[in-house]
Design a protein around this motif. Structure first.
Motif, mmCIF file in Angstrom:
data_model
loop_
_atom_site.group_PDB
_atom_site.id
_atom_site.type_symbol
_atom_site.label_atom_id
_atom_site.label_comp_id
_atom_site.label_asym_id
_atom_site.label_seq_id
_atom_site.Cartn_x
_atom_site.Cartn_y
_atom_site.Cartn_z
ATOM 1 N N LEU A 165 0.838 -1.193 0.000
ATOM 2 C CA LEU A 165 0.000 0.000 0.000
ATOM 3 C C LEU A 165 0.874 1.245 0.000
ATOM 4 N N ASP A 166 0.442 2.262 -0.735
ATOM 5 C CA ASP A 166 1.143 3.540 -0.719
ATOM 6 C C ASP A 166 0.869 4.256 0.599
ATOM 7 N N ALA A 167 1.924 4.676 1.287
ATOM 8 C CA ALA A 167 1.772 5.399 2.548
ATOM 9 C C ALA A 167 1.975 6.892 2.369
ATOM 10 N N GLN A 168 2.820 7.280 1.411
ATOM 11 C CA GLN A 168 3.150 8.690 1.252
ATOM 12 C C GLN A 168 3.785 8.921 -0.110
ATOM 13 N N THR A 169 3.568 10.105 -0.641
ATOM 14 C CA THR A 169 4.269 10.561 -1.841
ATOM 15 C C THR A 169 5.134 11.751 -1.441
ATOM 16 N N CYS A 170 6.405 11.703 -1.792
ATOM 17 C CA CYS A 170 7.369 12.718 -1.361
ATOM 18 C C CYS A 170 7.894 13.499 -2.557
ATOM 19 N N ASP A 171 8.046 14.809 -2.397
ATOM 20 C CA ASP A 171 8.635 15.642 -3.428
ATOM 21 C C ASP A 171 10.157 15.596 -3.318
ATOM 22 N N VAL A 172 10.816 15.389 -4.440
ATOM 23 C CA VAL A 172 12.274 15.347 -4.452
ATOM 24 C C VAL A 172 12.859 16.661 -3.960
ATOM 25 N N SER A 173 12.258 17.767 -4.343
ATOM 26 C CA SER A 173 12.809 19.082 -4.012
ATOM 27 C C SER A 173 12.639 19.451 -2.544
ATOM 28 N N ALA A 174 11.760 18.739 -1.807
ATOM 29 C CA ALA A 174 11.486 19.102 -0.414
ATOM 30 C C ALA A 174 12.665 18.827 0.505
ATOM 31 N N GLY A 175 13.433 17.771 0.237
ATOM 32 C CA GLY A 175 14.582 17.450 1.068
ATOM 33 C C GLY A 175 14.247 16.704 2.336
ATOM 34 N N ARG A 176 12.983 16.535 2.642
ATOM 35 C CA ARG A 176 12.559 15.759 3.805
ATOM 36 C C ARG A 176 11.120 15.323 3.605
ATOM 37 N N CYS A 177 10.745 14.214 4.227
ATOM 38 C CA CYS A 177 9.399 13.674 4.069
ATOM 39 C C CYS A 177 9.077 12.821 5.282
ATOM 40 N N VAL A 178 7.927 13.058 5.884
ATOM 41 C CA VAL A 178 7.485 12.335 7.076
ATOM 42 C C VAL A 178 6.360 11.381 6.681
ATOM 43 N N PHE A 179 6.420 10.163 7.164
ATOM 44 C CA PHE A 179 5.347 9.204 6.909
ATOM 45 C C PHE A 179 5.020 8.473 8.199
ATOM 46 N N SER A 180 3.820 7.925 8.270
ATOM 47 C CA SER A 180 3.411 7.164 9.453
ATOM 48 C C SER A 180 2.441 6.071 9.039
ATOM 49 N N PHE A 181 2.266 5.075 9.917
ATOM 50 C CA PHE A 181 1.342 3.983 9.638
ATOM 51 C C PHE A 181 0.924 3.323 10.938
ATOM 52 N N ASP A 182 -0.236 2.675 10.908
ATOM 53 C CA ASP A 182 -0.753 2.000 12.099
ATOM 54 C C ASP A 182 -0.180 0.603 12.254
ATOM 55 N N GLU A 183 -0.031 -0.096 11.127
ATOM 56 C CA GLU A 183 0.476 -1.468 11.160
ATOM 57 C C GLU A 183 1.077 -1.804 9.807
ATOM 58 N N VAL A 184 1.930 -2.813 9.793
ATOM 59 C CA VAL A 184 2.505 -3.298 8.538
ATOM 60 C C VAL A 184 1.590 -4.383 7.998
ATOM 61 N N LEU A 185 1.021 -4.136 6.832
ATOM 62 C CA LEU A 185 0.077 -5.065 6.237
ATOM 63 C C LEU A 185 0.817 -6.087 5.366
ATOM 64 N N PRO A 186 0.247 -7.270 5.201
ATOM 65 C CA PRO A 186 0.905 -8.294 4.376
ATOM 66 C C PRO A 186 0.958 -7.868 2.908
ATOM 67 N N MET A 187 1.849 -8.477 2.169
ATOM 68 C CA MET A 187 2.009 -8.175 0.756
ATOM 69 C C MET A 187 0.877 -8.822 -0.045
#
Length: 303
Positions: A165-187
């Motif tokens: 599952l996609d958790a976050q989309t990050c901009d290359v130019s931002a230089g930083r990106c924060v992501f979070s999740f409740d649990e790791v889901l199976p593949m």
């Protein structure tokens, strides 16, 4: 009292990373409606510049990174598969990805970090951000091999994938990106079952999946993705949903079963020869065998 000071330190660190505003933290995570306390337990921060990238556990709890994958999509992914790529600097249309398990540090404690250096000859890591208290592992690689945080001529963002599952989309130019999740889901997976004249694609996952980034190729480097997208297909396949393609169709749609979408394919029956599948979420590359002269062939692809 010590726990309170540590919690305050983490909050200040996250505010610093996101420009000093709790509201900005929410805007950079996969669930913007949740408050800072809900984000802290399982939270990671990527800090990057062209020459290196650092992943830091900026949460309160140990961060399981075993199923994390970072993907910069192919230059072909957002366009028609029959449209030639505008990329001039890459030798193929393959997405650029990195699986966090390759750091060989499946669990990061709060304040710990791991790093990638974009220089195969590097003899030491890049300077770590001051909010990383301990660098566990670092590794270097040759240019363009795993450098998902560097822009291509047409793609200036990358995705953080957890499981399938996609958790976050990050901009290359931002230089930083924060992501979070409740649990790791199976593949989750896509299953392809095919004969010499028919082809069925099934979404075996528990969530709908967009197939716009699904690439099918006749050779490993995917220099020219196959024009497989059927006429009229909107690109999203529901959980448990399936698509039936028929190489003998002349035009229009003709569902093979009441439960599947039956659509006309674009081009020839590509599955009569061996083909390569690049997954739409994880960018995993799977080699699928050619259809059998008689009976059914099967190929399972991680989403």
């Amino acid at each position: 009292m010590g726990h309170l000071r540590y919690r305050l330190s983490i909050m200040l660190t996250v505010m610093f990373l996101t420009g000093g505003s709790p509201n900005r933290i929410a805007s950079m995570t996969s669930n913007p409606d949740r408050n800072i306390d809900a984000l802290l337990p399982n939270q990671g921060t990527l800090v990057y510049e062209p020459g290196n990238l650092t992943l830091i556990n900026t949460g309160e709890s140990p961060l399981d990174i075993g199923l994390l994958i970072f993907v910069r999509d192919s230059d072909q992914s957002d366009s028609s598969p029959s449209t030639p790529s505008k990329t001039s600097g890459n030798s193929s249309n393959l997405p650029v990805s990195f699986e966090a398990r390759l750091w060989d540090s499946p669990l990061l404690l709060p304040g710990e970090c791991v790093q990638l250096v974009a220089d195969a000859a590097a003899s030491q890591p890049a300077p770590i951000p001051e909010f990383c208290h301990k660098l566990l592992k670092w590794q270097s690689d040759s240019p363009n091999a795993t450098h998902f945080w560097q822009a291509s001529p047409t793609i200036d963002r990358f995705r953080v994938v957890i499981g399938s599952l996609d958790a976050q989309t990050c901009d290359v130019s931002a230089g930083r990106c924060v992501f979070s999740f409740d649990e790791v889901l199976p593949m989750d997976s896509l299953t392809m079952t095919y004969s010499a004249t028919t082809f069925r694609l099934i979404n075996d996952g528990t969530n709908a999946v967009s197939l716009q980034r699904l690439l099918l190729c006749s050779e490993p480097l995917c220099n020219k993705p196959l024009a497989w997208q059927p006429t009229g297909f909107k690109g999203v396949l529901a959980a448990g949903g399936c698509i039936d393609l028929n190489a003998n169709l002349v035009g229009g749609s003709s569902p093979a079963t009441p439960d599947c979408i039956g659509l006309q394919i674009v081009g020839s029956a590509f599955w009569r020869s061996a083909f390569v599948v690049i997954s739409p979420i994880t960018a995993h590359l799977t080699n699928c065998p050619a259809a059998l002269p008689k009976g059914l062939q099967r190929c399972v692809v991680p989403r």
